[in-house]
Design an enzyme around this catalytic site. Structure first.
Site, PDB file in Angstrom:
ATOM      1  N   THR A  29     -35.135 -35.144  67.400  1.00 37.74           N
ATOM      2  CA  THR A  29     -36.212 -36.066  67.035  1.00 37.74           C
ATOM      3  C   THR A  29     -37.561 -35.389  67.247  1.00 37.74           C
ATOM      4  OG1 THR A  29     -34.875 -37.972  67.632  1.00 37.74           O
ATOM      5  CG2 THR A  29     -37.262 -38.298  67.619  1.00 37.74           C
ATOM      6  N   SER A  31     -41.673 -34.069  65.413  1.00 29.96           N
ATOM      7  CA  SER A  31     -42.388 -33.540  64.254  1.00 29.96           C
ATOM      8  C   SER A  31     -42.008 -32.094  63.938  1.00 29.96           C
ATOM      9  CB  SER A  31     -43.898 -33.632  64.503  1.00 29.96           C
ATOM     10  OG  SER A  31     -44.244 -32.908  65.663  1.00 29.96           O
ATOM     11  N   ALA A  87     -39.015 -29.834  71.826  1.00 32.12           N
ATOM     12  CA  ALA A  87     -39.288 -29.955  73.264  1.00 32.12           C
ATOM     13  C   ALA A  87     -40.791 -30.068  73.456  1.00 32.12           C
ATOM     14  CB  ALA A  87     -38.744 -28.756  74.030  1.00 32.12           C
ATOM     15  N   ASP A  88     -41.158 -30.633  74.582  1.00 31.07           N
ATOM     16  CA  ASP A  88     -42.581 -30.747  74.926  1.00 31.07           C
ATOM     17  C   ASP A  88     -43.036 -29.570  75.774  1.00 31.07           C
ATOM     18  OD1 ASP A  88     -42.989 -33.371  73.663  1.00 31.07           O
ATOM     19  OD2 ASP A  88     -41.447 -33.945  75.090  1.00 31.07           O
ATOM     20  N   GLY A 100     -41.209 -36.739  74.600  1.00 34.07           N
ATOM     21  CA  GLY A 100     -42.525 -37.130  74.093  1.00 34.07           C
ATOM     22  C   GLY A 100     -42.419 -38.180  73.001  1.00 34.07           C
ATOM     23  N   GLU A 107     -31.101 -38.070  72.928  1.00 31.73           N
ATOM     24  CA  GLU A 107     -31.136 -36.608  72.773  1.00 31.73           C
ATOM     25  C   GLU A 107     -30.221 -35.924  73.781  1.00 31.73           C
ATOM     26  OE1 GLU A 107     -35.658 -36.134  70.992  1.00 31.73           O
ATOM     27  OE2 GLU A 107     -35.379 -36.100  73.153  1.00 31.73           O
ATOM     28  N   LYS A 125     -46.065 -24.682  73.869  1.00 33.54           N
ATOM     29  CA  LYS A 125     -45.118 -25.357  74.774  1.00 33.54           C
ATOM     30  C   LYS A 125     -44.428 -24.399  75.750  1.00 33.54           C
ATOM     31  CE  LYS A 125     -44.615 -28.986  71.440  1.00 33.54           C
ATOM     32  NZ  LYS A 125     -43.758 -29.593  70.416  1.00 33.54           N
TER      33      LYS A 125
HETATM   34  C1  5RP Z   1     -38.619 -36.662  71.377  1.00 35.76           C
HETATM   35  C2  5RP Z   1     -38.688 -35.269  71.856  1.00 35.76           C
HETATM   36  C3  5RP Z   1     -39.313 -34.277  70.942  1.00 35.76           C
HETATM   37  O1  5RP Z   1     -38.366 -33.363  70.545  1.00 35.76           O
HETATM   38  C4  5RP Z   1     -40.454 -33.629  71.647  1.00 35.76           C
HETATM   39  O2  5RP Z   1     -41.370 -34.629  72.057  1.00 35.76           O
HETATM   40  C5  5RP Z   1     -41.174 -32.626  70.759  1.00 35.76           C
HETATM   41  O3  5RP Z   1     -41.713 -33.285  69.669  1.00 35.76           O
HETATM   42  P1  5RP Z   1     -42.643 -32.567  68.620  1.00 35.76           P
HETATM   43  O4  5RP Z   1     -41.810 -31.559  67.911  1.00 35.76           O
HETATM   44  O5  5RP Z   1     -43.127 -33.684  67.724  1.00 35.76           O
HETATM   45  O6  5RP Z   1     -43.791 -31.932  69.360  1.00 35.76           O
HETATM   46  O7  5RP Z   1     -38.236 -34.895  72.910  1.00 35.76           O
HETATM   47  O8  5RP Z   1     -38.121 -37.518  72.380  1.00 35.76           O
END
Ligand code: 5RP
Length: 233
Positions: A29, A31, A87-88, A100, A107, A125
């Site tokens: 999940t 962007s 990942a954040d 995030g 997940e 990140k």
């Molecule tokens: C969602 C997540 C996402 O994978 C993480 O927040 C990264 O998101 P993005 O690619 O939008 O920066 O863990 O729960």
């Protein structure tokens, strides 16, 4: 397309190289991994790639359905070959902060049933120590105020319910508490276990010893880091 979006897209597309015909794939999940899902859909439609997916959120499920990616029901799942997710934050041991987007529990369930986990990300990140990104914790609504206080007791910064008075409700009907540790999480394995031990906590966004590779997109090119002695090395 701006630089960050281009980096996300290059990582998302490059990660599709870990997917081959006949695989069952966990679809993360966010962007960045959205670009992976779109590319997998394109390869299925244009190149005959034959895969099935398990989505980690309602958002990803909707996208996969639009793209025509066949989705497995849980009673059809034995193991998944690979999960690709965002990942954040990630550190040099391939430990992660995730959640995030609020999808951390699904997940982690999908990652746990996978034979490998590939992370799609960008250079922002990559951190020496986890924790600058507020650590998401999914908690059940019942008694959340007390659960939040327990979290506050172990968190050096504030622990706040995401969305405040209009709380975010996860796909599982729960709340998210964001815990500001700052870049202090030197022992993520212990902290993950400690937080999971609090009643009312459904799951914590620390993913330790799960990721096997990180694909880092940037305008300078895409870097793939494989965890030494991991499942993809
Ligand atoms: C969602 C997540 C996402 O994978 C993480 O927040 C990264 O998101 P993005 O690619 O939008 O920066 O863990 O729960």
């Amino acid at each position: 397309m701006d630089e960050v979006e281009a980096a996300k897209q290059s990582a998302g597309i490059a990660a599709c190289d870990f997917v081959t015909n006949g695989m069952d794939v966990g679809l993360g999940t966010g962007s960045t991994v959205k670009h992976t899902v779109i590319e997998l859909g394109r390869r299925m439609a244009e190149e005959g790639l034959d895969i099935r997916g398990v989505p980690t959120s309602i958002e990803t499920e909707k996208l996969a359905r639009i793209l025509g990616i066949p989705l497995l029901e849980w009673d059809q799942v034995e193991r998944l070959a690979v999960t690709i997710d965002g990942a954040d934050e990630f550190d040099s041991d391939f430990h992660l902060i995730k959640g995030g987007g609020g999808a951390l529990t699904r997940e982690k369930i999908v990652a746990q049933v996978s034979d490998s986990m590939v992370i799609v990300t960008d250079p922002r990140k990559d951190v020496p120590t986890l924790g600058e990104f507020p650590l998401p914790v999914e908690v059940i609504q019942f008694g959340w105020e007390v659960t939040s206080r327990h979290l506050q007791n172990i968190c050096p910064g504030v622990a706040t319910r995401r969305g405040g008075d209009q709380p975010l409700i996860t796909d599982n009907g729960n709340y998210i508490i964001d815990c500001k540790f700052g870049p202090t999480i030197a022992d993520p394995v212990s902290l993950e276990a400690q937080i999971r031990g609090i009643s009312g906590v459904v799951e914590v966004g620390l993913f330790t010893n799960m990721a096997d590779a990180v694909v880092i997109g940037s305008n300078a090119g895409t870097e793939v880091r494989i965890k030494p002695n991991g499942r993809l090395s």
